[in-house]
Design an enzyme around this catalytic site. Structure first.
Site, short mmCIF file in Angstrom:
data_model
loop_
_atom_site.label_atom_id
_atom_site.label_comp_id
_atom_site.label_asym_id
_atom_site.label_seq_id
_atom_site.Cartn_x
_atom_site.Cartn_y
_atom_site.Cartn_z
N ASP A 11 0.88 -1.19 0.00
CA ASP A 11 0.00 0.00 0.00
C ASP A 11 0.92 1.24 0.00
O ASP A 11 0.90 2.04 0.91
CB ASP A 11 -0.98 -0.01 1.20
CG ASP A 11 -0.29 0.03 2.54
OD1 ASP A 11 0.84 -0.51 2.65
OD2 ASP A 11 -0.85 0.62 3.48
N VAL A 138 2.59 -6.33 2.97
CA VAL A 138 3.02 -5.24 3.87
C VAL A 138 1.98 -4.12 3.90
O VAL A 138 2.31 -2.98 4.23
CB VAL A 138 4.43 -4.73 3.50
CG1 VAL A 138 5.47 -5.83 3.68
CG2 VAL A 138 4.48 -4.17 2.08
#
Ligand code: BDR
Ligand code: CA
Length: 330
Positions: A11, A138
Site C-alpha cells: 500500500d 506489507v
C-alpha cells in the site's frame, strides 16, 4: 543459490517504497509482481506510487491494482471514525508533517498497470504455480482475504506468507491495534486462520528495527538515484516519527515493511520468534483490529502464526544498507 519467488503486496507508502526496492534488488529474491491495495492512501495513489518506484528502479516489474476498500470495515463507518485513531499528521510552524504524503516525491510514473486485477492475478498465478511462491504482504490483507474467499484452492499452493502487521506490546493506529490489521481486520482473520504457514513481523519487532539520521545519511552516500530516494523517504519518516510517535532512539524511524521483506531472505535479523495462536479482534470495540496472542498453555485452538517479538537492529540496518548498495549495479 536458488532465488525465492515472491509476490509483494503493498500500500505504497514511504516504507513500502523502501520494501519494494529491497525486494527488487536482493539477489536471493525473484520478485514476480507487485500487487497494490488501499491502505496508507487510496488505491489510485498506492498504485501510482508503486509504479513510481518501479520506474525509479528502471526494472520491468508488473504491477496489478488491487482492492479499493477493505472487505467489511468501511461498511460500519463508526469503526474507523477519526476520533478513535491516533493522528497520522501534524502541523508544525505551518508545515504539514506526515508519514506518507499523497504521492511519493519522485517523478510521476510512465509505466502502466497490468490489465488484470490483483486478486485475479494472485489466483491465476498461484493455481498455475508449483507451490513455490512466497507472498509478502506489507499492507492491509484485503487482496489476500478476497482471493482466499474467491478461490480457496490457492491456499495450499502458497509456500508461505510473510506479513508486516499486528503488535502485542505495541499499537500504532489505536492503543490496541496496528494499522495494516486494523484497516481490514476481517481479511486479516481470514488469512490468519487459512492454514498457511505465516511469519508475522509486528510492531514489537519493527519498532526495534529503526534507522537513524546518521544511517540515512550513510545510505545517501551510496549516491545512486535509488539510494538518495531511500534516504529522502527515511528522513521524511524520521521527521514524522519524531513529531508524532517518537521511537526509543530519538531521530529514528522504523521502515516496517523493509524489515518484513529482508526477514523473508534471512530470518536471523529477527529474534524471539514464537509459534503462537493469534487471532484478530473484529468486534468493533476498543480492541478492534488487535492481534490477540494467546499465551495460555494449552490454547483453545492450534498455533497458527510465527510471531517475531524482536529484531536485531544493527544486523537489519547493515542488511538494508548492503541491499540498497546493490543499486550501483542497475
Ligand atoms: C504499517 O502501516 C503502514 O502505514 C506502513 O506502511 C506499514 O506497513 C505499519 O503499521
Ligand atoms: Ca505498508
Amino acid at each position: 543459490m536458488k532465488k525465492e519467488k515472491i509476490i509483494l503486496d503493498v500500500d505504497t507508502g514511504s516504507d513500502d517504497a523502501i520494501a519494494i526496492i529491497c525486494a527488487a534488488l536482493h539477489p536471493q529474491l525473484d520478485l514476480l509482481a507487485l500487487t497494490t491495495v488501499c491502505g496508507n492512501k487510496p488505491v489510485p495513489n498506492t498504485t501510482e506510487n508503486t509504479l513510481r518506484v518501479v520506474d525509479l528502479l528502471g526494472m520491468n516489474i508488473p504491477v496489478y491494482r488491487g482492492c479499493a476498500e477493505p472487505m467489511v470495515a468501511e461498511l460500519i463507518p463508526e469503526r474507523h471514525a477519526e476520533t478513535r485513531q491516533t493522528a497520522a499528521s501534524a502541523v508544525q510552524d505551518g508545515e504539514v508533517i506526515e508519514y506518507h504524503g499523497d504521492y511519493l516525491e519522485i517523478p510521476p510514473a510512465t509505466s502502466k498497470i497490468q490489465r488484470k486485477s490483483a486478486v485475479s492475478y494472485l489466483i491465476d498465478t498461484l493455481l498455475e504455480s508449483d507451490g513455490d511462491i512466497t507472498l509478502i504482504a506489507v499492507g492491509p490483507l484485503t487482496n489476500l482475504g478476497v482471493a482466499f474467499r474467491a478461490d480457496p484452492r490457492i491456499i495450499e499452493k502458497i509456500k508461505r506468507i510473510v506479513i508486516m502487521g499486528g503488535g502485542h506490546e505495541v499499537g500504532n493506529r489505536t492503543p490496541s491495534a496496528e494499522f495494516n490489521i486494523w484497516k481490514d481486520p476481517e481479511a486479516a482473520q481470514i488469512v490468519f486462520t487459512s492454514g498457511c504457514e505465516i511469519l508475522l513481523v509486528p510492531l514489537d519487532a519493527t519498532h526495534v528495527g529503526v534507522v537513524t539520521y546518521a544511517e540515512s545519511e550513510a545510505i545517501r552516500e551510496i549516491n545512486t538515484p535509488v539510494a538518495i530516494a531511500v534516504s529522502d523517504f527515511m528522513d521524511q519518516r524520521i521527521k514524522a516519527y519524531d513529531a508524532l510517535q517518537p521511537m526509543a532512539i530519538a531521530g529514528s524511524t522504523p521502515p516496517h515493511d523493509a524489515l518484513a521483506v529482508l526477514a523473508a531472505v534471512d530470518e536471523s535479523i529477527l529474534y524471539d520468534i514464537q509459534l503462537k495462536r493469534v487471532d484478530v479482534d473484529f468486534g468493533g470495540g476498543l480492541a478492534d483490529g488487535r492481534t490477540i496472542v494467546d499465551n495460555r498453555v494449552p490454547t483453545d485452538n492450534p498455533p497458527n502464526i510465527r510471531f517475531a517479538f524482536n529484531c536485531h537492529r544493527e544486523k537489519f540496518v547493515k542488511m538494508l544498507m548492503d541491499t540498497i548498495a546493490l543499486s550501483k549495479e542497475l
